[in-house]
Write a protein that holds these residues in place. Structure first.
Motif, short mmCIF file in Angstrom:
data_model
loop_
_atom_site.label_atom_id
_atom_site.label_comp_id
_atom_site.label_asym_id
_atom_site.label_seq_id
_atom_site.Cartn_x
_atom_site.Cartn_y
_atom_site.Cartn_z
N TRP A 28 -2.32 -0.84 -12.55
CA TRP A 28 -3.74 -0.74 -11.66
C TRP A 28 -3.65 -1.65 -10.48
O TRP A 28 -4.43 -1.33 -9.66
N ALA A 29 -2.88 -2.37 -9.95
CA ALA A 29 -2.88 -3.30 -9.19
C ALA A 29 -2.68 -3.00 -7.65
O ALA A 29 -1.42 -1.82 -7.66
N ASP A 30 -2.37 -3.78 -6.60
CA ASP A 30 -1.97 -2.15 -5.18
C ASP A 30 -0.70 -2.91 -5.28
O ASP A 30 -0.44 -4.34 -5.36
N ARG A 33 0.70 -5.83 -2.98
CA ARG A 33 0.46 -7.29 -3.35
C ARG A 33 1.62 -8.13 -3.40
O ARG A 33 2.45 -7.95 -4.68
N PRO A 34 1.42 -9.47 -3.38
CA PRO A 34 3.00 -10.47 -3.81
C PRO A 34 2.88 -10.90 -5.15
O PRO A 34 3.89 -11.20 -5.84
N TYR A 35 1.80 -10.93 -5.94
CA TYR A 35 1.03 -12.03 -6.83
C TYR A 35 2.32 -10.15 -8.08
O TYR A 35 2.23 -9.06 -8.14
N ARG A 36 1.92 -11.36 -9.12
CA ARG A 36 2.71 -10.18 -10.76
C ARG A 36 2.08 -9.33 -10.98
O ARG A 36 3.43 -8.66 -10.76
N GLU A 37 0.74 -9.10 -10.70
CA GLU A 37 0.22 -7.71 -10.76
C GLU A 37 0.68 -6.83 -9.55
O GLU A 37 0.68 -5.63 -10.34
N ARG A 39 4.01 -6.85 -7.68
CA ARG A 39 4.97 -6.77 -8.24
C ARG A 39 5.51 -5.79 -9.04
O ARG A 39 6.36 -4.86 -9.29
N GLY A 231 -3.97 5.18 2.70
CA GLY A 231 -5.05 4.91 1.01
C GLY A 231 -4.57 4.69 0.05
O GLY A 231 -2.77 4.88 -0.08
N PHE A 232 -4.71 4.01 -0.76
CA PHE A 232 -4.70 3.11 -2.63
C PHE A 232 -4.27 4.02 -3.01
O PHE A 232 -4.44 5.38 -3.12
N GLY A 233 -3.31 4.37 -2.78
CA GLY A 233 -2.20 4.96 -3.96
C GLY A 233 -2.22 4.67 -5.45
O GLY A 233 -3.46 4.63 -5.92
N ASN A 234 -2.10 6.28 -5.83
CA ASN A 234 -2.65 6.50 -7.21
C ASN A 234 -1.41 6.61 -8.55
O ASN A 234 -0.72 7.53 -8.76
N PRO A 236 -0.83 4.94 -11.61
CA PRO A 236 -0.48 5.76 -12.47
C PRO A 236 -0.28 6.83 -12.37
O PRO A 236 0.37 7.56 -13.80
#
Lengths: 462, 462
Positions: A28-30, A33-37, A39, A231-234, A236
């Protein structure tokens, strides 16, 4: 309930469902972004891209995920046409492409581009030579589907791609209908597809642009999907789409054999058991799961409702089922009957018994619709010609299939060798009156403008 | 693990998950089809549109679903700018809009349009009067976010909308950050939002266009979503998005109070416990869940990694965390420190204990990064001025935060009243050197071009 409209959408494949559920939790995360969710999301996205690229037959960095097959087609066309603007603004496509191609072509033409539409034969097939002949020095792009979505006919994509390569023109292949069954061979440059056609979730299209193809994405972009889909990808849904494509492919060979037999059964039985019916599309070079036929003197919408009440979900290219009240552009391009049109497209796993039930109830359903419309029962006109000087049927204001029914009712009054004129303003008449002539062994003389409508002239031969 | 990047995306809300699962079974078919699977899908789509419209505060027929918030913004801008082309081609937007607005504005400018960017104060807030003053007779559209995505500052949307109404200019409100917390008041004309910001699935944006707003969708379209969004819709995700928006809203008032207190605690504790830190954004007129601060002499990327290792996921507007190596345009427009920037945005349900853990570990994490970089420990320069005729720090080729660290190290050598020149070619220096002067009570004299880089001149006052 039997759902026979796989060419429109199929229910979610169990593998897609499982992958979707897992990636709702993990993805669900972007992914930027470099944090674990983030990655973790990136790993899922990369894996999905690799799996989808393998199924398409391209490199992962040639493939992006779009919000739909339609948007993949629009991007493919606008991006290529813009990038090759110096070469020229000429676009070539077949007359039986999906509406997304036609809409993008219309937008291109409205913006000053030129378009050549390549016709098809009565099976809906493009001749690769016709496509090759349409290519010009200023042709920026050619588009040819891998197989037709309405009649199932396969197109000669490999030959077309070779001709395009020769002419140095990129070929876009809309593979929406065929990709679940296998990769598209040949030297295509761009390919598009749509996940809900293979049991993936809606909201995912594929756009492959092979290296070396000039491509300039249009409209505002961002850093997502190689700058090709903003845009933010889909994520899932993308993961579920890739997983289910792989799963569907694993079952494709066996399922294709099974469904091909069921479709052959439909082709044969409909022709045998439903009088005055034309089964259309190439009987051999076709998608395994799709068959289309048209029934003379039948209102497509009424037939669809009758089939729906009987538990069968199918679609139709008849004018009465279209919001624009025109017959499907595919049937028009083929020059085949459009009234009482039914497309049956079997989802994987369709039970033989359900197809048999359909075939058992169809003749009575068609007969009943014809009876409601007062269609002529006899297959041939009765030989009781009237000596009237002029034979005219005024069907102005009447909708498909009424003008053809009126024609059939009075042809028996016309002496053999004489002509009959049908006045009609329904778009379907232009297709269905010549088609009726062909099916009935009568001569279609031609049409001319006549007041508010058109006069169609038929000569009685038999 | 504590995920504190809600402004980027939040995990799926349980209601969204439930609705998604149910509608995967019930809503996979094409809602445009007349058979029962299609009719069932249509009912779900209609209900989702009604629920979402109610939450937005518009009529259902004013709302369409897009594949993302970004695509909603792009469509809103291109559709309005095209429809009002006769009025003119002037676009007004704030300097702190989301990148999707800036990208669309850049595309508009590239196509021959003109753009006025309205600045903000040091809290990131636009003055409604400034926006009103930017409107011209040829202004086709104005865009103002409801609240800023990087620093949480709320914008005066109602006043801006009134001014736009007065000038007969439509106002687009990007409500991506605020919509989960409540509807946007005022006479806006267009509104956009994004479902994954409120715990809906990715792949769903909202575009509301109020009746009476001229709108001409650009690019090829089809019959979907009132002719505004082409392609097969993402129905299960749309249903989940609408259901979760309603659920999130039911919890919003209570959760806003709770998160507002937690954010106040972060604002206070960071200022108290982390030396040389600037907490930015409006302390009162702000989103309940979001706080941003910048830490002098800190490399944002290194700090983010340290926080990630400690189990905290946050984001940053520092140049080192951007692919373009420029500081966030929002921090630049505000004129605040960009180095060591951290955005904390708390998802609903964030535990108080997790925020306290974050506040407990942050001072040591910042100290450690500063130590690695050899940052000056003292808050004031030591008064040991060197009599050197010219004080120059050559930080060319050095990245944020090194130029500022070098400056801080040598300011003590400069006599009070004399100037020091920092040569730098890192974009962040332009923002961070003046910000450092403000935080340190020194005078920022100005900048001038100097070879490959820029010379920033600082006068020592204390």
């Amino acid at each position: 309930m039997s759902y026979f409209d796989a060419a429109s959408a199929v229910p979610l494949h169990p593998v897609a469902r499982e992958a979707l559920l897992a990636s709702l939790d993990e993805g669900w995360a972007d992914p930027a972004r470099p944090y674990r969710e983030g990655r973790r999301a990136r790993l899922l996205l990369d894996a999905a891209r690799e799996a989808a690229a393998e199924a398409v037959g391209c490199r992962p960095d040639e493939l992006v995920f779009t919000p739909s097959g339609t948007q993949a087609v629009h991007s493919a066309m606008s991006g290529t046409l813009a990038a090759r603007r110096r070469v020229g603004r000429h676009l070539v496509h077949s007359a039986v492409e999906h509406s997304s191609v036609l809409h993008a072509a219309a937008a291109h033409e409205a913006a000053g581009g030129t378009v050549t539409e390549v016709g098809v034969d009565r099976t809906g097939r493009v001749a690769a030579g016709d496509l090759a002949a349409a290519l010009r020095p200023d042709t920026a792009l050619a588009a040819l589907q891998s197989a037709n979505h309405e009649v199932g006919t396969e197109q000669p994509v490999e030959e077309a791609a070779a001709a395009c390569r020769e002419a140095d023109v990129p070929l876009l292949v809309d593979a929406a209908q065929s990709l679940p069954w296998g990769p598209v061979g040949g030297a295509w440059s761009l390919l598009t597809a749509s996940a809900h056609k293979w049991g993936g979730p809606p909201g995912v299209g594929l756009l492959a642009v092979r290296k070396g193809t000039r491509f300039a994405p249009q409209g505002p972009q961002d850093e997502r999907e190689s700058g090709r889909v903003p845009g933010f990808g889909n994520l899932p849904a993308v993961v579920a789409a890739a997983a289910s494509l792989r799963a569907v492919r694993a079952e494709a060979a066996a399922e294709a054999v099974r469904l091909r037999e069921l479709v052959d059964r439909v082709r044969t039985r409909v022709a045998e058991t439903v009088p005055d019916t034309e089964v259309v599309g190439d009987p051999v070079r076709r998608l395994p799961h799709l068959v289309t036929f048209s029934c003379l003197y039948v209102d497509g919408e009424t037939l669809l409702h009758a089939l729906d009440r009987a538990g069968f979900s199918v679609s139709s290219g008849s004018s009465c089922t279209s919001s624009t009240l025109t017959p499907s552009h595919v049937l028009r391009a083929m020059g085949v009957l459009s009234e009482g049109n039914v497309r049956v497209s079997l989802p994987p796993g369709t039970a033989e018994a359900d197809v048999d039930r359909f075939l058992d109830m169809l003749p009575e359903a068609v007969r009943s619709v014809r009876e409601q419309l007062g269609a002529p029962a006899a297959a041939r006109p009765e030989a009781t010609p009237s000596p009237a000087a002029e034979h005219v049927v005024d069907a102005l204001g009447k909708r498909c299939p009424v003008p053809v029914i009126e024609l059939a009712k009075v042809i028996g009054d016309v002496p053999v060798g004489a002509t009959l004129t049908v006045l009609a303003d329904d778009e379907a008449a232009r297709l269905d009156i010549p088609a009726w002539c062909g099916m009935r062994g009568q001569e279609y003389v031609g049409e001319r403008a006549a007041g508010q409508g058109t006069a169609y002239v038929v000569r009685r031969l038999v």
